[in-house]
Design a protein around this motif. Structure first.
Motif, PDB file in Angstrom:
ATOM      1  N   GLY A  59      -6.697  13.837 -22.731  1.00 51.33           N
ATOM      2  CA  GLY A  59      -7.103  15.197 -23.034  1.00 51.33           C
ATOM      3  C   GLY A  59      -7.921  15.859 -21.956  1.00 51.33           C
ATOM      4  O   GLY A  59      -8.524  16.916 -22.187  1.00 51.33           O
ATOM      5  N   LEU A  60      -7.924  15.279 -20.758  1.00 55.67           N
ATOM      6  CA  LEU A  60      -8.678  15.834 -19.633  1.00 55.67           C
ATOM      7  C   LEU A  60      -7.760  15.986 -18.432  1.00 55.67           C
ATOM      8  O   LEU A  60      -6.665  15.420 -18.391  1.00 55.67           O
ATOM      9  N   VAL A  61      -8.227  16.733 -17.434  1.00 56.23           N
ATOM     10  CA  VAL A  61      -7.447  16.951 -16.218  1.00 56.23           C
ATOM     11  C   VAL A  61      -8.308  16.611 -15.010  1.00 56.23           C
ATOM     12  O   VAL A  61      -9.404  17.161 -14.840  1.00 56.23           O
ATOM     13  N   ALA A  62      -7.820  15.709 -14.194  1.00 55.38           N
ATOM     14  CA  ALA A  62      -8.456  15.429 -12.905  1.00 55.38           C
ATOM     15  C   ALA A  62      -7.734  16.247 -11.841  1.00 55.38           C
ATOM     16  O   ALA A  62      -6.500  16.241 -11.782  1.00 55.38           O
ATOM     17  N   VAL A  63      -8.486  16.950 -11.026  1.00 57.87           N
ATOM     18  CA  VAL A  63      -7.904  17.746  -9.943  1.00 57.87           C
ATOM     19  C   VAL A  63      -8.031  16.928  -8.665  1.00 57.87           C
ATOM     20  O   VAL A  63      -9.143  16.540  -8.269  1.00 57.87           O
ATOM     21  N   VAL A  64      -6.894  16.668  -8.022  1.00 55.85           N
ATOM     22  CA  VAL A  64      -6.882  15.772  -6.864  1.00 55.85           C
ATOM     23  C   VAL A  64      -6.126  16.401  -5.707  1.00 55.85           C
ATOM     24  O   VAL A  64      -5.327  17.316  -5.880  1.00 55.85           O
ATOM     25  N   SER A  65      -6.406  15.872  -4.525  1.00 59.40           N
ATOM     26  CA  SER A  65      -5.619  16.166  -3.328  1.00 59.40           C
ATOM     27  C   SER A  65      -4.834  14.924  -2.965  1.00 59.40           C
ATOM     28  O   SER A  65      -5.307  13.791  -3.170  1.00 59.40           O
ATOM     29  N   ALA A  94       0.842  -1.199   0.000  1.00 58.30           N
ATOM     30  CA  ALA A  94       0.000   0.000   0.000  1.00 58.30           C
ATOM     31  C   ALA A  94       0.875   1.246   0.000  1.00 58.30           C
ATOM     32  O   ALA A  94       1.861   1.327   0.735  1.00 58.30           O
ATOM     33  N   PRO A  95       0.558   2.239  -0.818  1.00 54.69           N
ATOM     34  CA  PRO A  95       1.315   3.488  -0.805  1.00 54.69           C
ATOM     35  C   PRO A  95       0.994   4.284   0.450  1.00 54.69           C
ATOM     36  O   PRO A  95       0.038   4.001   1.159  1.00 54.69           O
ATOM     37  N   ALA A  96       1.838   5.297   0.733  1.00 54.36           N
ATOM     38  CA  ALA A  96       1.612   6.121   1.920  1.00 54.36           C
ATOM     39  C   ALA A  96       0.432   7.051   1.730  1.00 54.36           C
ATOM     40  O   ALA A  96      -0.190   7.478   2.693  1.00 54.36           O
ATOM     41  N   ALA A  97       0.122   7.386   0.479  1.00 57.87           N
ATOM     42  CA  ALA A  97      -0.967   8.320   0.209  1.00 57.87           C
ATOM     43  C   ALA A  97      -1.657   7.945  -1.088  1.00 57.87           C
ATOM     44  O   ALA A  97      -1.056   7.367  -1.995  1.00 57.87           O
ATOM     45  N   ALA A  98      -2.943   8.272  -1.145  1.00 61.80           N
ATOM     46  CA  ALA A  98      -3.739   8.033  -2.341  1.00 61.80           C
ATOM     47  C   ALA A  98      -4.122   9.383  -2.939  1.00 61.80           C
ATOM     48  O   ALA A  98      -3.529  10.412  -2.604  1.00 61.80           O
ATOM     49  N   ALA A  99      -5.112   9.375  -3.823  1.00 60.37           N
ATOM     50  CA  ALA A  99      -5.529  10.617  -4.499  1.00 60.37           C
ATOM     51  C   ALA A  99      -7.029  10.801  -4.312  1.00 60.37           C
ATOM     52  O   ALA A  99      -7.829   9.974  -4.761  1.00 60.37           O
ATOM     53  N   TRP A 100      -7.398  11.875  -3.631  1.00 65.68           N
ATOM     54  CA  TRP A 100      -8.808  12.245  -3.438  1.00 65.68           C
ATOM     55  C   TRP A 100      -9.229  13.064  -4.649  1.00 65.68           C
ATOM     56  O   TRP A 100      -8.686  14.127  -4.914  1.00 65.68           O
ATOM     57  N   LEU A 101     -10.207  12.586  -5.390  1.00 69.15           N
ATOM     58  CA  LEU A 101     -10.643  13.268  -6.606  1.00 69.15           C
ATOM     59  C   LEU A 101     -11.683  14.338  -6.286  1.00 69.15           C
ATOM     60  O   LEU A 101     -12.694  14.064  -5.639  1.00 69.15           O
ATOM     61  N   HIS A 102     -11.419  15.564  -6.757  1.00 66.22           N
ATOM     62  CA  HIS A 102     -12.372  16.660  -6.583  1.00 66.22           C
ATOM     63  C   HIS A 102     -13.257  16.838  -7.812  1.00 66.22           C
ATOM     64  O   HIS A 102     -14.472  17.046  -7.691  1.00 66.22           O
TER      65      HIS A 102
END
Length: 275
Positions: free
Chosen positions: A50-56, A13-21
């Motif tokens: 061709g798209l952008v996902a904005v994540v935390s 498991a990685p230390a952090a994941a990606a929260w999708l906004h």
């Protein structure tokens, strides 16, 4: 509250994941640098198809599968998370169309985010096209308190007790009639607004503890409005408010288009293995 959690199978498991906004067509680095994400750091972009996902960045000790399950039961944590998530989506929406993600959509890593963009590209592009040049506006309708309903009927042979029961019956009848009239007025208002809006949806009326209003809410509508028609839409809300004296209408917005983004049918918490 819906959420999606993806966890990896048979790999560390990685230390952090990606929260999708949310998903946008593009995003300037300077714009993202000014938007604070879930971890207090600026949000970032994941680009694909061709798209952008904005994540935390989402540390797994708080946003991993088990911690997130627990946190979603904590109302204080949930409120903070919802406010932080919405603030990001709202900041993106001020700069152009955005497809908002559901609260607590967490991907294991950026590759999974990119894979989702690729897999859903046609759907996401169609939604962004539909939202371009449009905004979501809310119209809430509240019941206007009526005049006193006590019956002027004098006590008859039945005495004071009978007169009281008659007055109470008259009050309840008058209240029910006002609610029926207000409900019919809400239907008419919604239908009229939908004729001008691109699309409209009715949500369940909010409880007074949530709305903060002193009278019941009978209309909780959301409307997707062309920006070119916004002045006409605003005027129509005012006109309808004058036409239906039993309703107090409140216009809110603009909001990110949460109400007009199709959600795929998934359970409240989905655990998907990465294969």
């Amino acid at each position: 509250m819906s959420s999606t959690v993806e966890v990896a199978a048979d790999r560390p498991a990685p230390a952090a994941a990606a929260w999708l906004h949310g998903v946008v067509r593009d995003a300037e680095p300077a714009t993202l640098a000014a938007i604070v994400g879930m971890d207090g750091a600026p949000v970032r972009a994941v680009s694909a198809a061709g798209l952008v996902a904005v994540v935390s960045t989402a540390p797994l000790n708080e946003y991993g599968e088990q911690p997130l399950r627990r946190n979603l039961e904590d109302l204080a944590w949930l409120e903070r998370a919802a406010r932080a998530h919405h603030a990001v989506v709202e900041a993106l929406a001020r700069r152009g169309p955005v497809v908002p993600a559901r609260l607590a959509t967490v991907h294991t890593n950026d590759d999974r985010v990119a894979g989702s963009l690729t897999a859903r590209r046609a759907e996401l592009v169609a939604t962004l096209d539909r939202l371009t040049g449009r905004g979501e506006w809310g119209v809430k309708g509240y019941l206007v308190p009526g005049a006193a309903t006590a019956s002027a009927e004098a006590a008859g042979a039945g005495g004071v007790g009978t007169a009281y029961l008659r007055r109470r019956r008259a009050q309840l009848t008058a209240r029910e009639e006002r609610q029926q009239v207000a409900s019919a007025a809400a239907d008419a208002v919604h239908a009229a607004l939908c004729e001008l809006a691109v699309a409209g949806r009715r949500h369940a009326p909010q409880d007074r503890r949530l709305s903060g209003a002193s009278t019941p809410m009978v209309l909780n509508g959301a409307y997707l409005v062309d920006l070119a028609e916004l002045s006409r839409f605003t005027e129509l809300v005012g006109s309808l408010s004058g036409r239906h004296a039993g309703l107090h209408l409140e216009l809110t917005g603009p909001w990110p288009a949460y109400s007009f983004v199709a959600e795929r049918p998934e359970p409240a918490l989905t655990v998907q293995e990465q294969r």
